[in-house]
Design a protein around this motif. Structure first.
Motif, PDB file in Angstrom:
ATOM      1  N   GLY A  99       0.837  -1.187  -0.185  1.00 37.46           N
ATOM      2  CA  GLY A  99       0.092  -0.141  -0.041  1.00 37.46           C
ATOM      3  C   GLY A  99       0.801   1.246   0.002  1.00 37.46           C
ATOM      4  O   GLY A  99       0.356   2.428  -0.128  1.00 37.46           O
ATOM      5  N   ALA A 100       2.094   1.088   0.121  1.00 36.39           N
ATOM      6  CA  ALA A 100       2.968   2.309   0.079  1.00 36.39           C
ATOM      7  C   ALA A 100       3.063   3.249  -1.170  1.00 36.39           C
ATOM      8  O   ALA A 100       2.777   2.495  -2.342  1.00 36.39           O
ATOM      9  CB  ALA A 100       4.549   1.795   0.442  1.00 36.39           C
ATOM     10  N   GLY A 101       2.613   4.293  -1.226  1.00 39.02           N
ATOM     11  CA  GLY A 101       2.480   5.171  -2.241  1.00 39.02           C
ATOM     12  C   GLY A 101       0.889   5.439  -2.694  1.00 39.02           C
ATOM     13  O   GLY A 101       0.740   6.088  -3.694  1.00 39.02           O
ATOM     14  N   GLU A 102       0.107   4.773  -2.055  1.00 41.39           N
ATOM     15  CA  GLU A 102      -1.104   4.704  -2.344  1.00 41.39           C
ATOM     16  C   GLU A 102      -1.913   5.443  -1.301  1.00 41.39           C
ATOM     17  O   GLU A 102      -1.717   4.992   0.131  1.00 41.39           O
ATOM     18  CB  GLU A 102      -1.851   3.432  -2.691  1.00 41.39           C
ATOM     19  CG  GLU A 102      -1.363   2.546  -4.027  1.00 41.39           C
ATOM     20  CD  GLU A 102      -1.870   3.259  -5.132  1.00 41.39           C
ATOM     21  OE1 GLU A 102      -2.802   4.381  -5.114  1.00 41.39           O
ATOM     22  OE2 GLU A 102      -1.853   2.524  -6.226  1.00 41.39           O
ATOM     23  N   PRO A 103      -2.933   6.251  -1.392  1.00 44.12           N
ATOM     24  CA  PRO A 103      -3.749   6.691  -0.070  1.00 44.12           C
ATOM     25  C   PRO A 103      -4.514   5.546   0.606  1.00 44.12           C
ATOM     26  O   PRO A 103      -4.918   4.620   0.040  1.00 44.12           O
ATOM     27  CB  PRO A 103      -4.550   7.603  -0.857  1.00 44.12           C
ATOM     28  CG  PRO A 103      -4.108   8.194  -2.239  1.00 44.12           C
ATOM     29  CD  PRO A 103      -3.427   6.801  -2.482  1.00 44.12           C
ATOM     30  N   ASP A 104      -4.694   5.783   1.776  1.00 38.68           N
ATOM     31  CA  ASP A 104      -5.515   4.815   2.601  1.00 38.68           C
ATOM     32  C   ASP A 104      -6.903   4.975   2.121  1.00 38.68           C
ATOM     33  O   ASP A 104      -7.556   6.051   1.934  1.00 38.68           O
ATOM     34  CB  ASP A 104      -5.485   5.153   4.260  1.00 38.68           C
ATOM     35  CG  ASP A 104      -6.169   4.252   4.995  1.00 38.68           C
ATOM     36  OD1 ASP A 104      -6.072   3.205   5.113  1.00 38.68           O
ATOM     37  OD2 ASP A 104      -7.269   4.847   5.609  1.00 38.68           O
ATOM     38  N   ALA A 105      -7.625   3.636   2.103  1.00 39.92           N
ATOM     39  CA  ALA A 105      -8.996   3.705   1.432  1.00 39.92           C
ATOM     40  C   ALA A 105     -10.126   4.463   2.268  1.00 39.92           C
ATOM     41  O   ALA A 105     -10.916   5.275   1.787  1.00 39.92           O
ATOM     42  CB  ALA A 105      -9.472   2.189   1.349  1.00 39.92           C
ATOM     43  N   GLY A 106      -9.607   4.220   3.801  1.00 36.87           N
ATOM     44  CA  GLY A 106     -10.774   4.820   4.560  1.00 36.87           C
ATOM     45  C   GLY A 106     -10.397   6.353   4.875  1.00 36.87           C
ATOM     46  O   GLY A 106     -11.418   7.200   4.732  1.00 36.87           O
ATOM     47  N   ALA A 107      -9.355   6.806   4.446  1.00 38.57           N
ATOM     48  CA  ALA A 107      -9.021   8.197   4.439  1.00 38.57           C
ATOM     49  C   ALA A 107      -9.735   8.905   3.285  1.00 38.57           C
ATOM     50  O   ALA A 107     -10.135   9.884   3.330  1.00 38.57           O
ATOM     51  CB  ALA A 107      -7.632   8.593   4.640  1.00 38.57           C
ATOM     52  N   ALA A 108      -9.544   8.264   2.118  1.00 44.60           N
ATOM     53  CA  ALA A 108      -9.957   8.575   0.932  1.00 44.60           C
ATOM     54  C   ALA A 108     -11.463   8.814   0.849  1.00 44.60           C
ATOM     55  O   ALA A 108     -11.995   9.563   0.382  1.00 44.60           O
ATOM     56  CB  ALA A 108      -9.515   7.740  -0.320  1.00 44.60           C
ATOM     57  N   GLY A 109     -12.153   7.700   1.392  1.00 43.12           N
ATOM     58  CA  GLY A 109     -13.519   7.699   1.729  1.00 43.12           C
ATOM     59  C   GLY A 109     -14.056   8.717   2.350  1.00 43.12           C
ATOM     60  O   GLY A 109     -15.032   9.527   2.052  1.00 43.12           O
ATOM     61  N   VAL A 110     -13.519   9.006   3.408  1.00 44.36           N
ATOM     62  CA  VAL A 110     -14.116   9.906   4.334  1.00 44.36           C
ATOM     63  C   VAL A 110     -14.079  11.493   3.878  1.00 44.36           C
ATOM     64  O   VAL A 110     -14.712  12.434   4.145  1.00 44.36           O
ATOM     65  CB  VAL A 110     -13.703   9.827   5.793  1.00 44.36           C
ATOM     66  CG1 VAL A 110     -12.210  10.619   5.818  1.00 44.36           C
ATOM     67  CG2 VAL A 110     -14.640  10.437   7.026  1.00 44.36           C
ATOM     68  N   ALA A 111     -12.884  11.439   3.053  1.00 47.28           N
ATOM     69  CA  ALA A 111     -12.648  12.689   2.555  1.00 47.28           C
ATOM     70  C   ALA A 111     -13.769  13.250   1.735  1.00 47.28           C
ATOM     71  O   ALA A 111     -14.097  14.559   1.514  1.00 47.28           O
ATOM     72  CB  ALA A 111     -11.386  13.004   1.576  1.00 47.28           C
ATOM     73  N   LEU A 112     -14.398  12.381   1.030  1.00 50.43           N
ATOM     74  CA  LEU A 112     -15.646  12.543   0.083  1.00 50.43           C
ATOM     75  C   LEU A 112     -16.775  13.160   0.960  1.00 50.43           C
ATOM     76  O   LEU A 112     -17.579  14.048   0.186  1.00 50.43           O
ATOM     77  CB  LEU A 112     -15.916  11.334  -0.410  1.00 50.43           C
ATOM     78  CG  LEU A 112     -15.239  10.697  -1.381  1.00 50.43           C
ATOM     79  CD1 LEU A 112     -15.666   9.312  -1.968  1.00 50.43           C
ATOM     80  CD2 LEU A 112     -14.861  11.474  -2.671  1.00 50.43           C
ATOM     81  N   LEU A 113     -16.873  13.079   2.145  1.00 53.82           N
ATOM     82  CA  LEU A 113     -17.917  13.541   2.936  1.00 53.82           C
ATOM     83  C   LEU A 113     -17.820  14.926   3.129  1.00 53.82           C
ATOM     84  O   LEU A 113     -18.771  15.658   2.872  1.00 53.82           O
ATOM     85  CB  LEU A 113     -17.915  12.931   4.339  1.00 53.82           C
ATOM     86  CG  LEU A 113     -18.815  13.383   5.506  1.00 53.82           C
ATOM     87  CD1 LEU A 113     -20.357  13.297   4.983  1.00 53.82           C
ATOM     88  CD2 LEU A 113     -18.585  13.029   6.940  1.00 53.82           C
ATOM     89  N   PHE A 114     -16.620  15.535   3.138  1.00 49.00           N
ATOM     90  CA  PHE A 114     -16.249  16.830   3.326  1.00 49.00           C
ATOM     91  C   PHE A 114     -16.396  17.649   1.957  1.00 49.00           C
ATOM     92  O   PHE A 114     -16.843  18.782   1.882  1.00 49.00           O
ATOM     93  CB  PHE A 114     -14.836  17.097   4.093  1.00 49.00           C
ATOM     94  CG  PHE A 114     -15.099  16.624   5.472  1.00 49.00           C
ATOM     95  CD1 PHE A 114     -15.518  17.289   6.251  1.00 49.00           C
ATOM     96  CD2 PHE A 114     -14.403  15.282   5.543  1.00 49.00           C
ATOM     97  CE1 PHE A 114     -15.559  16.735   7.830  1.00 49.00           C
ATOM     98  CE2 PHE A 114     -14.249  14.764   7.069  1.00 49.00           C
ATOM     99  CZ  PHE A 114     -15.153  15.483   8.110  1.00 49.00           C
ATOM    100  N   GLN A 115     -16.021  16.884   0.899  1.00 51.76           N
ATOM    101  CA  GLN A 115     -16.419  17.125  -0.414  1.00 51.76           C
ATOM    102  C   GLN A 115     -17.834  17.575  -0.562  1.00 51.76           C
ATOM    103  O   GLN A 115     -18.410  18.611  -1.324  1.00 51.76           O
ATOM    104  CB  GLN A 115     -15.788  16.291  -1.332  1.00 51.76           C
ATOM    105  CG  GLN A 115     -15.911  16.748  -2.841  1.00 51.76           C
ATOM    106  CD  GLN A 115     -15.567  15.956  -3.836  1.00 51.76           C
ATOM    107  OE1 GLN A 115     -14.570  14.925  -3.642  1.00 51.76           O
ATOM    108  NE2 GLN A 115     -16.242  16.076  -4.925  1.00 51.76           N
TER     109      GLN A 115
END
Length: 558
Positions: free
Chosen positions: A535-551
């Motif tokens: 997973g190095a070099g790729e964003p964390d899936a949970g972090a990417a998902g929760v960022a969509l909430l704020f978007q």
């Protein structure tokens, strides 16, 4: 190919069958699913609850009864039970002195038990936790996950069960349990993987003449395979490693545990070799246990657990127990029949209703905005589903996209029945989504909804979101232990909460940047810690998902 002798609901059916086969010992509650002991010692003031993934039988349901557990909560095979199950089981068996959770140190178990504890505490139920972390194979300094909880769980449940029947208080039991854990260590080895529950094939392949040294009870492979040594050499290596790491002095409890497919004949051979090795090292074995008690389905292997016994623990270990699976014990409890009471079979908790939108026009306007945020969040998740799934497959088990999408679909259904968006999302994720991510997101929505409902007349929406995000982040940290930099959703929530004080656009920007930055972080919490480096070099899936909430919030509030 699949396993041939399973019903369409294998865990529920198995637990129902277990209770039917033990009607004088065990009762089952089917919704939510858990099992309880039928009888209880009248001196016991604190209910003992444990649980975890299925496939480890007889752990935990086999240890229900006098002298051991009051409730056992099963998850799916090798998966944590849901916090809703744990919460209901704890309420069913809590004594006047509260309830004690005995938890194996696996991320899903830790988080779901912690969320249940938060809910119980909010309802006025006293609760404490003993975290079992005995596996020396995962004792690494470079992660915060720590040692897994394995064979020592049986030791803790037996000693604490007897101590609870002696009338110890919640604080006394918690301290005793922590002390037993601290003086216990284990290691496990496998010659053949367990059968994959879904395919019927071996879960992994081993080269001829090799062993997996340091396997987990969820069927996890070890860090490396080793060439198979001779029998005596293998047992000596395991005993020496555990003995070196178990702290304290005094006599030992030696527990040789089978992982499901290892015969009693083989386990007794292991016990004899281990006992001889300890004797040659000048160690005294004062207590012992041999058998298949903590399985990994049908893995061919065994574990060795050593516990340094304080003198006052031995009577607890040897004390009587009346359970389906644990040996009855050596000592006479002196308990007359009237000292045992029959517990009522627990009823399912009454269903709780979600708060509906109020009739106040200002409240209705705020509710509509929050509803629109949840709907837009659901749309963004659908648009990004494939990417979220791909990211989770890199460093996890690939179910995050499904969990997030499923939870939001359930929330939308609840909203269609008149419930406000954030409250609907709270209930959908906290009570309806399994795994680790669902309940954590449920906590976030809980605090966002709380901030929304307590929004002051002078507060703007962004300020309420900032407060709710900060409080949700704090709750997630309490139950999961993550800190900024651990490559989790906390890495998004903390900066988003701060940036929201300057408005929704700033909050969304900060969340997106923080999610992208997790690509450079090393996982220190969660399942990703078990696949070191992936997973190095790729964003964390949970972090990417929760960022969509704020978007979503920024788009709706623009």
């Amino acid at each position: 190919m699949s396993l041939p002798f399973l019903s369409a609901t294998p865990i529920e059916t198995a637990l129902r069958g277990f209770a039917a086969a033990q009607p004088n010992l065990v009762a089952v509650n089917e919704d939510p699913l858990f099992a309880t002991s039928v009888r209880r010692c009248t001196r016991r003031q604190v209910g003992l609850v444990s649980g975890g993934g299925s496939g480890h039988e007889p752990l935990h349901a086999g240890f229900l009864g006098v002298g051991m557990l009051d409730a056992a909560v099963p998850g799916a095979v090798f998966a944590s039970p849901h916090n809703t199950q744990i919460h209901a089981a704890s309420r069913a068996v809590a004594g006047p002195g509260g309830v004690l959770h005995i938890v194996k140190n696996y991320t899903g178990d830790v988080i779901n038990f912690a969320i249940a504890a938060e809910r119980l505490a909010a309802e006025g139920v006293e609760v404490a936790t003993v975290l079992v972390d005995d596996d020396v194979a995962t004792d690494a300094d470079d992660t915060a996950t720590g040692r897994r909880g394995t064979g020592a769980t049986v030791v803790v449940e037996k000693i604490l069960g007897a101590a609870a029947d002696a009338g110890l208080s919640l604080d006394e039991l918690a301290a005793l349990g922590a002390d037993v854990v601290e003086h216990s260590r284990s290691v496990a080895v496998a010659a053949r993987a367990q059968t994959d529950f879904h395919t019927g094939d071996d879960a992994f392949e081993l080269d001829p003449g090799h062993l997996e040294y340091g396997v987990g009870i969820h069927g996890e492979r070890a860090a490396a395979s080793i060439e198979r040594p001779g029998f005596e050499s293998l047992v000596a290596k395991m005993v020496d490693e555990v003995l070196e790491q178990v702290p304290g002095d005094g006599g030992l409890l030696l527990f040789v545990n089978g992982l499901g497919a290892t015969t009693q004949l083989e386990l007794l051979n292991v016990y004899a070799a281990a006992s001889d090795r300890l004797s040659r090292a000048g160690e005294a074995v004062d207590a012992r246990l041999v058998g298949n008690y903590v399985a990994a389905l049908d893995m061919t292997g065994f574990s060795i657990t050593l516990t340094r016994l304080r003198p006052e623990w031995l009577p607890y270990w040897e004390g009587p127990s009346i359970t389906p699976s644990f040996p009855a014990g050596l000592a006479d409890s002196g308990a007359a029949p009237e000292a045992l009471v029959r517990q009522p079979v627990p009823d399912a908790e009454p269903s709780q209703t979600l708060p509906a939108a109020t009739a106040d026009p200002a409240d209705q306007a705020r509710h509509k905005l929050q509803d629109d945020v949840v709907r837009r969040f659901a749309e963004l998740v659908e648009e990004n589903y494939e990417e979220l799934t791909r990211l989770d497959r890199v460093a996890g088990d690939g179910d995050f996209g499904d969990n997030l999408r499923g939870g939001l679909r359930e929330a939308l259904q609840l909203m269609n029945h008149g419930y406000s968006g954030l409250a609907a999302a709270e209930r959908a994720f906290l009570d309806g989504v399994g795994g680790t991510s669902g309940p954590l997101l449920g906590l976030l929505f809980k605090w966002l909804d709380h901030a929304h409902r307590h929004q002051g007349a002078g507060d703007d929406a962004a300020a309420a979101w900032a407060r709710g995000t900060a409080e949700g982040c704090a709750a997630i940290q309490r139950v999961g232990g993550a800190e900024p930099g651990d490559r989790t959703i906390v890495d998004v929530l903390a900066p988003a909460a701060k940036a929201l004080q300057s408005g929704f656009a700033e909050g969304a920007r900060a969340a997106d940047e923080a999610a992208r930055a997790t690509a450079e972080l090393e996982a220190k919490r969660g399942r990703a810690t078990y696949v070191a480096g992936r997973g190095a070099g790729e964003p964390d899936a949970g972090a990417a998902g929760v960022a969509l909430l704020f978007q979503a919030a920024a788009e709706v509030q623009a």
